[in-house]
Design an enzyme around this catalytic site. Structure first.
Site, PDB file in Angstrom:
ATOM      1  N   LYS A 127      63.304  36.137  51.423  1.00 45.17           N
ATOM      2  CA  LYS A 127      61.719  36.467  51.470  1.00 45.17           C
ATOM      3  C   LYS A 127      61.966  37.821  51.848  1.00 45.17           C
ATOM      4  CE  LYS A 127      57.807  34.980  50.567  1.00 45.17           C
ATOM      5  NZ  LYS A 127      57.438  34.288  49.165  1.00 45.17           N
TER       6      LYS A 127
ATOM      7  N   ASP B  74      54.346  38.229  46.316  1.00 48.69           N
ATOM      8  CA  ASP B  74      54.057  37.394  47.162  1.00 48.69           C
ATOM      9  C   ASP B  74      52.397  37.903  47.453  1.00 48.69           C
ATOM     10  OD1 ASP B  74      54.329  34.648  48.468  1.00 48.69           O
ATOM     11  OD2 ASP B  74      53.630  36.055  50.561  1.00 48.69           O
TER      12      ASP B  74
HETATM   13  P1  NDP Z   1      46.921  36.540  46.803  1.00 49.29           P
HETATM   14  O1  NDP Z   1      47.254  38.065  47.839  1.00 49.29           O
HETATM   15  O2  NDP Z   1      46.963  37.039  45.451  1.00 49.29           O
HETATM   16  O3  NDP Z   1      45.673  35.787  47.215  1.00 49.29           O
HETATM   17  C1  NDP Z   1      45.715  35.336  48.605  1.00 49.29           C
HETATM   18  C2  NDP Z   1      44.153  34.975  48.449  1.00 49.29           C
HETATM   19  O4  NDP Z   1      43.802  34.103  49.695  1.00 49.29           O
HETATM   20  C3  NDP Z   1      43.178  35.895  48.502  1.00 49.29           C
HETATM   21  O5  NDP Z   1      42.178  35.747  47.780  1.00 49.29           O
HETATM   22  C4  NDP Z   1      42.990  36.034  50.131  1.00 49.29           C
HETATM   23  O6  NDP Z   1      41.722  36.762  50.281  1.00 49.29           O
HETATM   24  C5  NDP Z   1      42.849  34.577  50.372  1.00 49.29           C
HETATM   25  N1  NDP Z   1      43.060  34.302  51.901  1.00 49.29           N
HETATM   26  C6  NDP Z   1      43.783  34.729  52.743  1.00 49.29           C
HETATM   27  N2  NDP Z   1      43.687  34.173  53.889  1.00 49.29           N
HETATM   28  C7  NDP Z   1      42.799  33.285  53.775  1.00 49.29           C
HETATM   29  C8  NDP Z   1      42.139  32.283  54.523  1.00 49.29           C
HETATM   30  N3  NDP Z   1      42.296  32.032  55.501  1.00 49.29           N
HETATM   31  N4  NDP Z   1      41.221  31.461  53.923  1.00 49.29           N
HETATM   32  C9  NDP Z   1      40.889  31.513  52.853  1.00 49.29           C
HETATM   33  N5  NDP Z   1      41.531  32.555  51.838  1.00 49.29           N
HETATM   34  C10 NDP Z   1      42.250  33.457  52.540  1.00 49.29           C
HETATM   35  O7  NDP Z   1      48.414  35.813  47.121  1.00 49.29           O
HETATM   36  P2  NDP Z   1      48.862  34.449  46.311  1.00 49.29           P
HETATM   37  O8  NDP Z   1      47.892  34.021  45.395  1.00 49.29           O
HETATM   38  O9  NDP Z   1      50.169  35.279  45.342  1.00 49.29           O
HETATM   39  O10 NDP Z   1      49.493  33.529  47.403  1.00 49.29           O
HETATM   40  C11 NDP Z   1      48.787  32.768  47.820  1.00 49.29           C
HETATM   41  C12 NDP Z   1      49.713  31.528  48.891  1.00 49.29           C
HETATM   42  O11 NDP Z   1      50.567  31.053  47.470  1.00 49.29           O
HETATM   43  C13 NDP Z   1      50.679  32.259  49.619  1.00 49.29           C
HETATM   44  O12 NDP Z   1      50.831  31.230  50.685  1.00 49.29           O
HETATM   45  C14 NDP Z   1      51.890  32.680  48.835  1.00 49.29           C
HETATM   46  O13 NDP Z   1      53.207  32.621  50.027  1.00 49.29           O
HETATM   47  C15 NDP Z   1      51.998  31.377  47.891  1.00 49.29           C
HETATM   48  N6  NDP Z   1      52.706  31.517  46.708  1.00 49.29           N
HETATM   49  C16 NDP Z   1      52.435  32.190  45.806  1.00 49.29           C
HETATM   50  C17 NDP Z   1      53.265  32.641  44.768  1.00 49.29           C
HETATM   51  C18 NDP Z   1      52.834  33.387  43.567  1.00 49.29           C
HETATM   52  O14 NDP Z   1      53.718  33.208  42.581  1.00 49.29           O
HETATM   53  N7  NDP Z   1      52.235  34.319  43.763  1.00 49.29           N
HETATM   54  C19 NDP Z   1      54.400  31.409  44.421  1.00 49.29           C
HETATM   55  C20 NDP Z   1      54.542  30.322  45.566  1.00 49.29           C
HETATM   56  C21 NDP Z   1      53.546  30.456  46.594  1.00 49.29           C
HETATM   57  P3  NDP Z   1      41.502  38.006  50.939  1.00 49.29           P
HETATM   58  O15 NDP Z   1      41.353  39.036  49.764  1.00 49.29           O
HETATM   59  O16 NDP Z   1      40.233  38.054  51.537  1.00 49.29           O
HETATM   60  O17 NDP Z   1      42.622  38.378  51.881  1.00 49.29           O
END
Ligand code: NDP
Length: 450
Positions: A131, A171
């Site tokens: 990572k 990520d």
């Molecule tokens: P993104 O950056 O695309 O999205 C993250 C989202 O979560 C945003 O909408 C963000 O909002 C929101 N967010 C952050 N903190 C909080 C909170 N405390 N409460 C509510 N919403 C929140 O990331 P991903 O979707 O790619 O990743 C999300 C999770 O999934 C992470 O833990 C990542 O490690 C995991 N993951 C992702 C993979 C992938 O393929 N993308 C694969 C496997 C795991 P804001 O815009 O306000 O920050």
């Protein structure tokens, strides 16, 4: 942190990890949870202790920490800190995403890298775990600033990665735009066009269905569990935290499978739409306009918006899919979920549920699926992207999607079987840790003490 060890070898290793990494709470949380689960395995196989498998698996093969200097649009010099942790190459090149977020530190990158080792193993594909990332916040930056940052980041990272060494991906904060800039800089410096990154654009070696893969995979996985219990998504209300890559496509697939997604969030607040949230609207708000989720009310005025993201878990649902970030689901949240009759909690994010909340849901009849199994669809499809790059071929969306589905179904059965084999039926935390560990441990023992 309260972990219970009956095995003295594991307890010793964990105490040592705590001493060496005292200021890394997320890493200690992830290690403690895995080691606790592995007790029955270690007790049945003396070779594991003798060949120091656990002592070795908790220490990254290589941790890189580097300076990233770049110039913002006002001509000011900015300095960020970059990380890449190559945790394990026992079963393949290390593989795992890059996170750009102000909260990034060594503890978070190490916890994610450690989890990735087991997750990647569960996919059945030849990928080790790693990572990386930086404490850079892409929010509010211009495209040019993001590009200059990515170029500076890759100028250092390129000497440590490669298609047979370490293959980063996206990520949080690293999407298609950032991967494009990172790939461009890698190619410029190395004069090589290869599969060094996944999550690439379709015009330069990306895989169809990679964007959708984590969210889709999460729902395929939950659906397989529901089928095994004689149920389905049909008619279930679903709450999804976050509104990023994972959340958007989890919404699409959950809806296609017959569920109704009634709440989603970002870090400012959450929306509730009892008629079901159309993923295309969220896609436009987040991916095109890069706006806040509150904007949903401009599209659907009958929906409700609540300030503060935590309240989302008070919305009654049958299926909860936390898809935002680590440690976002706390004790009071799961108390609400239990009280409101939630039946399944499947983690789309990495480690979104705190330890005590995980224990609580397991003790109160919610079926709990840890992220390292439930969100493995993203990295699995990255593995499929690597295969396509090596073959110099592109598979159709349907081919990739079918392979993804097959992988998620087999992960469910692998973790279900592992939990049963060790007498803990239904404990999918244990099942995932054991099933992910076994293959890596066998490879480590076969390769000698390295
Ligand atoms: P993104 O950056 O695309 O999205 C993250 C989202 O979560 C945003 O909408 C963000 O909002 C929101 N967010 C952050 N903190 C909080 C909170 N405390 N409460 C509510 N919403 C929140 O990331 P991903 O979707 O790619 O990743 C999300 C999770 O999934 C992470 O833990 C990542 O490690 C995991 N993951 C992702 C993979 C992938 O393929 N993308 C694969 C496997 C795991 P804001 O815009 O306000 O920050």
């Amino acid at each position: 942190m309260a972990f219970t060890f009956t095995n003295s070898y594991l307890q010793g290793v964990y105490e040592d990890v705590c001493k060496k990494n005292a200021h890394e709470p997320e890493f200690l949380q992830a290690v403690g949870e895995v080691l606790e689960s592995l007790q029955p395995v270690v007790e049945q196989n003396q070779r594991l202790a003798k060949s120091g498998v656990i002592d070795r698996i908790v220490e990254p093969e290589r941790s890189l920490l580097f300076r990233i200097s770049w110039v913002d649009d006002h001509g000011r010099v900015q300095v960020n800190r970059g990380y890449r942790v190559q945790f394990s190459t026992a079963i393949g090149p290390s593989k795992g995403g890059l996170r750009f977020h102000p909260s990034v530190n060594l503890s978070i990158i190490k916890f994610l890298g450690f989890e990735q080792v087991f997750k990647n193993s569960l996919t059945g594909l030849p990928m080790g775990g790693g990572k990386g990332g930086a404490d850079f916040d892409p929010k509010g930056k211009s495209d040019n600033e993001v590009m200059r940052f990515c170029q500076s980041f890759m100028t250092e990272l390129q000497r440590h990665i490669g298609p047979d060494t370490d293959v980063p991906a996206g990520d949080i904060g690293v999407g298609a735009r950032e991967i494009g800039y990172l790939f461009g800089q890698y190619k410029r410096i190395r004069n090589e066009f290869n599969g060094v990154l996944t999550g690439k654009g379709l015009s330069y070696g990306g895989s169809l269905a990679r964007t959708e893969a984590t969210g889709y995979g999460l729902c395929y996985f939950a659906d397989e569990m529901l089928k095994a219990a004689g149920k389905s998504f049909q008619g279930q209300s679903v709450v999804i935290s976050g509104s990023g890559n994972v959340a958007i496509y989890a919404n699409q697939k959950a809806t296609e499978l017959g569920g109704k997604v009634i709440a989603m969030s970002d870090s400012n607040g959450y929306i509730v739409d009892e008629n079901g949230i159309d993923y295309k609207v969220i896609q436009e708000i987040k991916e095109v306009k890069r706006a806040r989720i509150k904007t949903y009310l401009d599209y659907v005025p009958t929906a409700k918006y609540f300030e503060g993201c935590q309240g989302i878990w008070t919305v009654p649902c049958g299926i909860a899919l936390p898809c935002a970030t680590q440690n976002e689901v706390h004790m009071e949240d799961v108390e609400n979920l239990v009280k409101n009759g939630c039946k399944i909690l499947a983690e789309g994010a990495n480690m979104p549920t705190t330890l005590e909340a995980t224990e609580y849901v397991q003790e109160h009849g919610i079926v709990f699926f840890p992220g390292k199994a439930a969100n493995a669809g993203g990295v699995a499809t990255s593995g499929l992207e690597m295969s396509q790059n090596s073959e110099r071929l592109s598979w159709t969306f349907e081919e990739v999607d079918a392979k993804l589905k097959g992988i998620m179904v087999s992960i469910f059965h692998a973790i279900d079987d592992a939990a049963k084999r060790y007498g803990h039926e239904g404990n999918y935390v244990m099942g995932a840790n054991i099933a992910g560990f076994e293959k890596v441990a066998n490879a480590m023992m076969a390769q000698g003490i390295v």
